[in-house]
Design a protein around this motif. Structure first.
Motif, mmCIF file in Angstrom:
data_model
loop_
_atom_site.group_PDB
_atom_site.id
_atom_site.type_symbol
_atom_site.label_atom_id
_atom_site.label_comp_id
_atom_site.label_asym_id
_atom_site.label_seq_id
_atom_site.Cartn_x
_atom_site.Cartn_y
_atom_site.Cartn_z
ATOM 1 N N CYS A 199 0.817 -1.216 0.000
ATOM 2 C CA CYS A 199 0.000 0.000 0.000
ATOM 3 C C CYS A 199 0.855 1.273 0.000
ATOM 4 O O CYS A 199 0.326 2.373 -0.078
ATOM 5 N N GLY A 200 2.163 1.114 0.115
ATOM 6 C CA GLY A 200 3.024 2.300 0.182
ATOM 7 C C GLY A 200 2.712 3.137 1.413
ATOM 8 O O GLY A 200 2.750 4.368 1.377
ATOM 9 N N MET A 201 2.419 2.441 2.529
ATOM 10 C CA MET A 201 1.955 3.162 3.717
ATOM 11 C C MET A 201 3.020 4.052 4.355
ATOM 12 O O MET A 201 2.724 5.190 4.753
ATOM 13 N N THR A 202 4.251 3.536 4.453
ATOM 14 C CA THR A 202 5.286 4.306 5.161
ATOM 15 C C THR A 202 5.527 5.684 4.532
ATOM 16 O O THR A 202 5.449 6.698 5.232
ATOM 17 N N PRO A 203 5.794 5.760 3.222
ATOM 18 C CA PRO A 203 5.979 7.101 2.631
ATOM 19 C C PRO A 203 4.752 7.989 2.822
ATOM 20 O O PRO A 203 4.886 9.200 3.062
ATOM 21 N N PHE A 204 3.568 7.392 2.753
ATOM 22 C CA PHE A 204 2.332 8.164 2.932
ATOM 23 C C PHE A 204 2.278 8.791 4.320
ATOM 24 O O PHE A 204 2.014 9.982 4.480
ATOM 25 N N LEU A 205 2.574 7.974 5.350
ATOM 26 C CA LEU A 205 2.507 8.493 6.723
ATOM 27 C C LEU A 205 3.614 9.515 6.977
ATOM 28 O O LEU A 205 3.401 10.521 7.654
ATOM 29 N N GLU A 206 4.783 9.232 6.427
ATOM 30 C CA GLU A 206 5.901 10.165 6.624
ATOM 31 C C GLU A 206 5.592 11.522 6.022
ATOM 32 O O GLU A 206 5.893 12.570 6.600
ATOM 33 N N GLU A 207 4.973 11.493 4.873
ATOM 34 C CA GLU A 207 4.544 12.722 4.196
ATOM 35 C C GLU A 207 3.625 13.544 5.100
ATOM 36 O O GLU A 207 3.636 14.765 5.102
ATOM 37 N N LYS A 208 2.819 12.810 5.892
ATOM 38 C CA LYS A 208 1.866 13.484 6.778
ATOM 39 C C LYS A 208 2.511 13.872 8.109
ATOM 40 O O LYS A 208 1.821 14.285 9.042
ATOM 41 N N GLY A 209 3.798 13.617 8.215
ATOM 42 C CA GLY A 209 4.500 14.051 9.420
ATOM 43 C C GLY A 209 4.556 13.024 10.542
ATOM 44 O O GLY A 209 4.881 13.362 11.676
ATOM 45 N N ILE A 210 4.234 11.766 10.231
ATOM 46 C CA ILE A 210 4.324 10.728 11.267
ATOM 47 C C ILE A 210 5.631 9.954 11.081
ATOM 48 O O ILE A 210 5.943 9.498 9.978
ATOM 49 N N GLY A 211 6.405 9.833 12.147
ATOM 50 C CA GLY A 211 7.663 9.093 12.076
ATOM 51 C C GLY A 211 7.396 7.599 12.098
ATOM 52 O O GLY A 211 6.607 7.115 12.899
ATOM 53 N N VAL A 212 8.051 6.853 11.202
ATOM 54 C CA VAL A 212 7.830 5.409 11.121
ATOM 55 C C VAL A 212 9.152 4.677 11.328
ATOM 56 O O VAL A 212 10.117 4.941 10.623
ATOM 57 N N LEU A 213 9.181 3.785 12.292
ATOM 58 C CA LEU A 213 10.392 3.011 12.542
ATOM 59 C C LEU A 213 10.129 1.524 12.287
ATOM 60 O O LEU A 213 9.260 0.918 12.903
ATOM 61 N N GLU A 214 10.880 0.960 11.336
ATOM 62 C CA GLU A 214 10.801 -0.480 11.091
ATOM 63 C C GLU A 214 11.519 -1.192 12.230
ATOM 64 O O GLU A 214 12.651 -0.832 12.573
ATOM 65 N N THR A 215 10.887 -2.211 12.817
ATOM 66 C CA THR A 215 11.521 -2.887 13.944
ATOM 67 C C THR A 215 12.227 -4.181 13.547
ATOM 68 O O THR A 215 13.149 -4.613 14.214
ATOM 69 N N ASP A 216 11.814 -4.802 12.448
ATOM 70 C CA ASP A 216 12.515 -5.990 11.966
ATOM 71 C C ASP A 216 13.884 -5.544 11.459
ATOM 72 O O ASP A 216 13.985 -4.549 10.737
#
Ligand code: SF4
Lengths: 203, 462
Positions: free
Chosen positions: B117-134
């Motif tokens: 879904c391309g979620m990470t770039p979408f959320l980052e664009e909205k100003g939410i920090g995303v950290l991959e844990t794996d």
């Protein structure tokens, strides 16, 4: 945002071209005359779990002190084992970040996999199983089931909000395909076979 | 969308040096061999594969009923269920939940659906920090690359690559390439961020209609950290993940990790049936083209996929070209089938990036006829004229003989003969089979892919 009905409708449209097939009979593949504890122990070894038969909690505590002499904070979710950090006083899961040794009693062991089953009942705070640097786990040897089929047939297994089959410590092979233990969760898991005390079984 | 040039991408990976392709090939083949050893230890292995396939087909052909049952039961347990028709809806729902909780930073464990879904770039664009844990996903996030393998996201990188990356990003010693110390460095770097995250997001490997439970399988325990620390847990689940009963898990847990990495199971098999006390739990059930795929006669069975990655580990073409060559969320043999359902133009070259050796179908734990479906996609691409003129001409000739692929070993012989009778101009055309071109076509003429494959396998086993 789709409604449930629209959502199901497109699935039904997709299904119009499919012929329903039957649900198969699933055997449990149990083997006659197998020594559950021996098989369990063999698979624990494969999962890099060290295990001990003990007759008291004190014996287990002594072994852990020898194995991990530098551990300062011990937090236990089972009343049998007293630590020095009270899990009932924990307000937020992240408060468990300083735990060196997390202790709990597993509810079930799966011989085929060398796995243990834990839930929010056994962990009290779920994060105990993952933030603790090391784990010591108690298991009643009578609570070993043969394989995944027999495990999932345990009545009420999925009643808990959270339940996890844990197979040893946390691991990764994401760097150069080399197996490293202690990726994000616990670095080691030590298992103690210890019967559940009679006064606890009624709980 | 621009067409993915899989041939060019593969060439870039193969020709960058002598190390990457050799290591990649070796590591994946290793996983394949471990899979064989693990499978051989289970007397009922083939029966389990048949059962897994039958359970999936049954569920998919009754999907509306089981989905409804799943939703009812999950809601009963206090989980909020949302419905997303496509990627855009999925992302909008995720953002809506996060923003209504004033979430600034999330931690997430691996989810191919969120990737899709391309979620990470979408959320980052909205100003939410995303950290991959794996760890593998984190490596890919820091490399600004998509995962190259669905189970081993950074398998195309060497430990030297990763040492260099970590030196740049988290200040480790660039000369220390020891995997254990690199892992420790990342563990120490990530831990404080885990503690401060406002929400956790996961995927789901299985969802049980009978109980409303969803199951997440990881080796690192990162999904459990993700779910057990923040007060909000959102899981993205594709509709094809549904299973009728808890006892079905017995079959699937026994085959998933054995097929993937040759281990009995993942270190953690986590079951979520309701929010923990004081926390909130949401599920975003997502279609994103799956109900349309369900209606496709040739391709609906690809929905049985449990994302074990065995077809990639065994694929001689994938092992040489790496997952990034496919330019898509899903790579390898299963990717070739799934990706064109999202965009037939963009991924029109993928079905030709295969030797049709059939090894994928042989290892697939849920008996997906992968090679056959790749062949079917080729036909679709030819018919829709999605491929270059020269390739179309070549395959027209081959196509007549490949019209009725019953057994791929037989087909292969035919294809091999076809290659022999095709005019030089076409056989020399690199686009005929990009992978074969890199293997030099004359080699292929002397032996079929299968013969080559078996020989190659022997070499690998030495
Ligand atoms: S297609 Fe089969 S082998 Fe490939 S990832 Fe899916 S389940 Fe595994």
């Amino acid at each position: 945002m789709s409604s449930k009905e629209d959502f199901l409708q497109s699935i039904r449209a997709g299904l119009a071209k499919r012929t329903p097939t039957a649900y198969p009979y699933i055997p449990t593949f149990e083997q006659a005359g197998i020594d559950l504890k021996a098989v369990f122990e063999k698979n624990l070894k494969l999962a890099a779990v060290d295990f001990y038969d003990v007759s008291s909690v004190e014996e287990a505590q002594k072994i852990m002190q020898e194995r991990l002499p530098d551990v300062k904070v011990v937090c236990s979710a089972t009343d049998e084992w007293e630590g020095n950090k009270d899990i009932d006083a924990v307000e937020q899961p992240r408060d468990l970040d300083d735990v060196g040794l997390g202790v709990f009693r597993a509810e079930l062991g799966v011989a085929e996999m060398g796995m243990i089953w834990v839930t929010e009942k056994s962990l009290k705070v779920n994060a105990l199983g993952y933030l603790s640097q090391h784990l010591a786990v108690l298991l009643d040897p009578a609570e070993i089931t043969e394989n995944m089929h027999t495990a999932y047939q345990r009545p009420g297994l999925l009643d808990a909000n959270y339940g996890c089959f844990v197979m040893g410590s946390s691991a990764t092979a994401d760097i150069g395909a080399v197996l490293v233990r202690g990726a994000q969760g616990a670095k080691s898991l030590t298992l103690f076979f210890l019967k559940t005390k009679d006064d606890e079984t009624g709980k | 969308m621009k067409k993915v040039n899989v041939e060019k991408n593969a060439a870039e990976f193969i020709y960058q040096d002598d190390i990457h392709v050799t290591e990649h090939d070796k590591n994946l083949w290793n996983a394949r061999q471990k899979r064989d050893t693990a499978a051989a230890q289970i007397p009922e292995w083939e029966e389990l594969r048949n059962l897994a396939s039958a359970i999936k087909e049954h569920t998919l052909t009754h999907l509306d009923q089981y989905l409804e049952q799943f939703v009812t039961n999950a809601e009963k347990r206090g989980i909020k269920v949302h419905f997303a028709n496509d990627a855009a809806e999925h992302n909008a729902i995720a953002y809506e939940i996060l923003s209504s909780h004033r979430v600034k930073n999330i931690i997430k464990s691996k989810s191919m659906l969120q990737e899709e879904c391309g979620m990470t770039p979408f959320l980052e664009e909205k100003g939410i920090g995303v950290l991959e844990t794996d760890l593998g996903e984190r490596i890919q996030q820091l490399s600004e690359q998509i995962p190259s393998h669905i189970v081993m996201p950074a398998i195309h990188q060497t430990k030297e690559d990763i040492a260099k990356l970590f030196a740049e990003k988290i200040g480790t010693d660039p000369n220390n390439t020891d995997p254990a110390s690199l892992n420790t460095a990342m563990r120490n770097n990530a831990r404080p961020k885990f503690l401060l995250a406002d929400a956790g997001m996961t995927g789901g490997n299985f969802a049980i209609a009978e109980t409303g439970t969803f199951v997440v399988c990881t080796n690192e325990g990162n999904a459990d950290l993700t779910a057990s620390l923040p007060p909000l847990h959102i899981a993205s689940i594709g509709i094809e993940k549904i299973l009728p009963k808890a006892e079905d898990l017995g079959v699937f847990i026994r085959i998933l990790s054995r097929s993937a990495l040759g281990t009995p199971a993942t270190q953690y098999t986590s079951h979520f049936t309701g929010p923990r006390e004081g926390a909130e739990m949401h599920i975003i059930l997502t279609d994103n083209g799956r109900s349309k795929r369900l209606a496709m006669d040739e391709f609906w069975k690809s929905l049985k996929c449990i994302r074990c990655g065995a077809c990639m580990n065994t694929c001689p073409v994938y092992r040489r070209s790496s997952g990034l060559a496919y330019g898509a969320t899903y790579s390898g043999p299963i990717g070739i089938i799934i990706d064109p359902t999202f965009d037939a133009k963009k991924y029109s070259e993928l079905p030709f990036h295969s030797s049709l050796c059939g090894s994928c179908s042989e290892v697939c734990p849920v008996h997906i006829n992968i090679a056959e479906q790749i062949m079917d996609w080729r036909k679709v691409m030819m018919k829709n004229k999605e491929v270059d003129f020269s390739r179309r001409m070549a395959f027209k000739a081959v196509g007549v003989m490949l019209g009725h692929p019953k057994l791929f070993r037989a087909v292969e012989k035919v294809a091999y003969n076809a290659i022999n009778i095709l005019p030089e101009a076409i056989t020399e055309n690199k686009t005929l089979d990009p992978w074969a071109a890199h293997r030099k076509l004359p080699d292929v003429k002397k032996e079929t892919f299968r013969e080559w494959y078996i020989k190659n396998r022997k070499n690998n086993e030495q």
